[in-house]
Design an enzyme around this catalytic site. Structure first.
Site, PDB file in Angstrom:
ATOM      1  N   SER A  16       0.869  -1.176   0.000  1.00 33.43           N
ATOM      2  CA  SER A  16       0.000   0.000   0.000  1.00 33.43           C
ATOM      3  C   SER A  16       0.904   1.223   0.000  1.00 33.43           C
ATOM      4  O   SER A  16       1.778   1.357   0.860  1.00 33.43           O
ATOM      5  CB  SER A  16      -0.884   0.014   1.241  1.00 33.43           C
ATOM      6  OG  SER A  16      -1.496   1.280   1.387  1.00 33.43           O
ATOM      7  N   HIS A  41      -1.248  -1.171  -4.276  1.00 33.81           N
ATOM      8  CA  HIS A  41      -2.535  -0.685  -3.787  1.00 33.81           C
ATOM      9  C   HIS A  41      -2.467   0.836  -3.618  1.00 33.81           C
ATOM     10  O   HIS A  41      -1.612   1.345  -2.887  1.00 33.81           O
ATOM     11  CB  HIS A  41      -2.851  -1.361  -2.454  1.00 33.81           C
ATOM     12  CG  HIS A  41      -4.256  -1.200  -1.991  1.00 33.81           C
ATOM     13  ND1 HIS A  41      -5.325  -1.795  -2.626  1.00 33.81           N
ATOM     14  CD2 HIS A  41      -4.772  -0.513  -0.945  1.00 33.81           C
ATOM     15  CE1 HIS A  41      -6.438  -1.490  -1.982  1.00 33.81           C
ATOM     16  NE2 HIS A  41      -6.127  -0.706  -0.963  1.00 33.81           N
ATOM     17  N   ASP A  43      -4.288   4.066  -2.412  1.00 33.24           N
ATOM     18  CA  ASP A  43      -5.358   4.583  -1.559  1.00 33.24           C
ATOM     19  C   ASP A  43      -5.632   6.055  -1.848  1.00 33.24           C
ATOM     20  O   ASP A  43      -4.789   6.912  -1.583  1.00 33.24           O
ATOM     21  CB  ASP A  43      -4.979   4.430  -0.083  1.00 33.24           C
ATOM     22  CG  ASP A  43      -5.038   2.988   0.381  1.00 33.24           C
ATOM     23  OD1 ASP A  43      -6.034   2.317   0.077  1.00 33.24           O
ATOM     24  OD2 ASP A  43      -4.091   2.539   1.050  1.00 33.24           O
ATOM     25  N   MET A  45      -7.869   9.146  -0.725  1.00 37.52           N
ATOM     26  CA  MET A  45      -8.689   9.598   0.402  1.00 37.52           C
ATOM     27  C   MET A  45      -9.004  11.080   0.243  1.00 37.52           C
ATOM     28  O   MET A  45      -8.170  11.851  -0.238  1.00 37.52           O
ATOM     29  CB  MET A  45      -7.944   9.365   1.719  1.00 37.52           C
ATOM     30  CG  MET A  45      -7.523   7.931   1.950  1.00 37.52           C
ATOM     31  SD  MET A  45      -6.685   7.752   3.550  1.00 37.52           S
ATOM     32  CE  MET A  45      -6.183   6.031   3.464  1.00 37.52           C
ATOM     33  N   HIS A  74      -8.117   2.136  -4.592  1.00 35.56           N
ATOM     34  CA  HIS A  74      -9.166   2.024  -3.578  1.00 35.56           C
ATOM     35  C   HIS A  74      -9.649   3.435  -3.272  1.00 35.56           C
ATOM     36  O   HIS A  74      -8.913   4.241  -2.703  1.00 35.56           O
ATOM     37  CB  HIS A  74      -8.595   1.347  -2.325  1.00 35.56           C
ATOM     38  CG  HIS A  74      -9.553   1.262  -1.182  1.00 35.56           C
ATOM     39  ND1 HIS A  74      -9.149   0.965   0.099  1.00 35.56           N
ATOM     40  CD2 HIS A  74     -10.900   1.450  -1.118  1.00 35.56           C
ATOM     41  CE1 HIS A  74     -10.201   0.975   0.902  1.00 35.56           C
ATOM     42  NE2 HIS A  74     -11.270   1.268   0.192  1.00 35.56           N
ATOM     43  N   MET A  76     -11.502   5.748  -1.209  1.00 34.05           N
ATOM     44  CA  MET A  76     -12.117   6.033   0.088  1.00 34.05           C
ATOM     45  C   MET A  76     -12.593   7.477   0.069  1.00 34.05           C
ATOM     46  O   MET A  76     -12.049   8.351   0.744  1.00 34.05           O
ATOM     47  CB  MET A  76     -11.115   5.777   1.215  1.00 34.05           C
ATOM     48  CG  MET A  76     -10.888   4.320   1.486  1.00 34.05           C
ATOM     49  SD  MET A  76      -9.580   4.012   2.694  1.00 34.05           S
ATOM     50  CE  MET A  76      -8.175   3.909   1.582  1.00 34.05           C
ATOM     51  N   MET A 145     -11.535  -4.743   4.786  1.00 37.40           N
ATOM     52  CA  MET A 145     -10.678  -3.877   5.588  1.00 37.40           C
ATOM     53  C   MET A 145     -10.537  -4.463   6.985  1.00 37.40           C
ATOM     54  O   MET A 145     -11.530  -4.696   7.671  1.00 37.40           O
ATOM     55  CB  MET A 145     -11.268  -2.464   5.674  1.00 37.40           C
ATOM     56  CG  MET A 145     -11.331  -1.718   4.354  1.00 37.40           C
ATOM     57  SD  MET A 145      -9.686  -1.438   3.643  1.00 37.40           S
ATOM     58  CE  MET A 145      -8.935  -0.421   4.931  1.00 37.40           C
ATOM     59  N   ASP A 178      -6.609  -5.733   3.679  1.00 38.14           N
ATOM     60  CA  ASP A 178      -5.751  -4.561   3.891  1.00 38.14           C
ATOM     61  C   ASP A 178      -5.984  -4.033   5.293  1.00 38.14           C
ATOM     62  O   ASP A 178      -7.123  -3.823   5.705  1.00 38.14           O
ATOM     63  CB  ASP A 178      -6.090  -3.487   2.849  1.00 38.14           C
ATOM     64  CG  ASP A 178      -5.215  -2.253   2.976  1.00 38.14           C
ATOM     65  OD1 ASP A 178      -4.147  -2.334   3.613  1.00 38.14           O
ATOM     66  OD2 ASP A 178      -5.596  -1.199   2.418  1.00 38.14           O
TER      67      ASP A 178
END
Length: 226
Positions: A16, A41, A43, A45, A74, A76, A145, A178
Site C-alpha cells: 500500500s 494498492h 489509496d 482519500m 481504492h 475512500m 478492511m 488490507d
C-alpha cells in the site's frame, strides 16, 4: 481478463503506497516488487469519507507509467463516480469503492466495468458481507478492511478473519485484505480464504521493503499450502 480474474487460486500480495515515501514513489514500489509484490494498492482519500487526504488520478497516471505491475485503486471518497473516469483514464487495472459512500452501487460498478477495469467493493470492519449480496454479479473482488480506513499503522482487528471466511463462503470471489497485514496476520487471513495481501506500514517502516514483502508472502503461501 484482469489481475483478479487471473489469480487461479494463487496467494499474491503488494504494498500500500500510503506508507511509502511519496518523493520516490515508483522506486518504493520497485523495492517491494523485488520481494515478490505483484500489484500496488493505491489509496485515494478525500478528508470527507475518511479523516485523511492523500493522492488522486494525476499521481496514479504517473505511477502507472513508471512501473510494470498493475495499480489497484481504492477510492475512500464521497461521490466516487466523479473520480472513476479519471482513474480509468489514468490506466489503473482495478477500482474498489466503499458501498457505505455510494448512493447507487449498481450504477457505480457498471461505470467501473464499462471503463474496462475490474470492479471491487471495500467493506469497512462493521459492514456486513450480506450488504453486497445483490452487487455480486458486477464484482470481480471484495476488499475486506481489517482496520478502520483512513490511516496506516493501525492494529489488526482479529474479528476480520471470520469476516473473510464469511465472504468467501457466501460469494466465492477473490478476497483482498488490507490493514495490519504482517507476516503474523497474513497466515490467519489466507487460512480464512484471502488471496491478495496488502501491507503498508509493515513493508515500508522496516527499512527493508523487499525483505518484509517476501516474509509476508512466504507466511501467507505456507498457510495456503498447509
Amino acid at each position: 481478463m484482469g489481475f483478479f480474474s487471473e489469480l487461479n487460486g494463487r496467494v499474491v500480495g503488494g504494498p500500500s503506497i500510503l506508507a511509502a515515501d511519496f518523493a520516490h514513489l515508483a522506486d518504493e514500489v520497485r523495492r517491494a516488487q523485488a520481494g515478490g509484490a505483484e500489484v500496488v494498492h493505491f489509496d485515494a482519500m478525500d478528508n470527507h469519507f475518511v479523516p485523511n487526504l492523500t493522492v488522486g488520478p494525476v499521481v496514479a497516471r504517473s505511477l502507472v507509467a513508471a512501473i510494470d505491475i498493475p495499480v489497484d485503486a481504492h477510492l475512500m471518497v464521497e461521490n466516487p463516480d466523479n473520480l472513476i473516469p479519471m482513474f480509468v483514464e489514468a490506466g489503473v487495472a482495478s477500482i474498489s469503492v466503499q458501498p457505505e459512500a455510494v448512493t447507487h452501487l449498481h450504477r457505480t460498478l457498471k461505470m467501473i466495468k464499462g471503463g474496462g477495469v475490474e470492479a471491487g467493493v471495500a467493506l469497512n470492519p462493521t459492514t456486513p458481507p450480506e450488504a453486497i449480496e445483490w452487487a455480486v454479479p458486477y464484482l470481480d473482488y471484495v476488499l475486506v478492511m481489517s482496520v478502520d480506513p483512513g490511516f496506516g499503522g493501525q492494529k489488526f482487528i482479529e474479528e476480520m478473519v471470520e469476516k473473510v471466511r464469511r465472504v468467501r463462503e457466501l460469494y466465492g470471489l477473490p478476497v483482498q485484505v488490507d490493514g495490519g497485514i504482517t507476516a503474523e496476520t497474513a497466515p490467519l487471513m489466507v487460512e480464512a480464504g484471502a488471496q491478495v495481501l496488502i501491507a503498508g506500514s509493515a513493508v515500508y517502516k522496516t527499512g527493508d521493503p523487499a525483505g518484509e514483502m517476501r516474509r509476508i508472502l512466504e507466511a501467507g503461501r505456507a498457510a495456503h499450502r498447509g
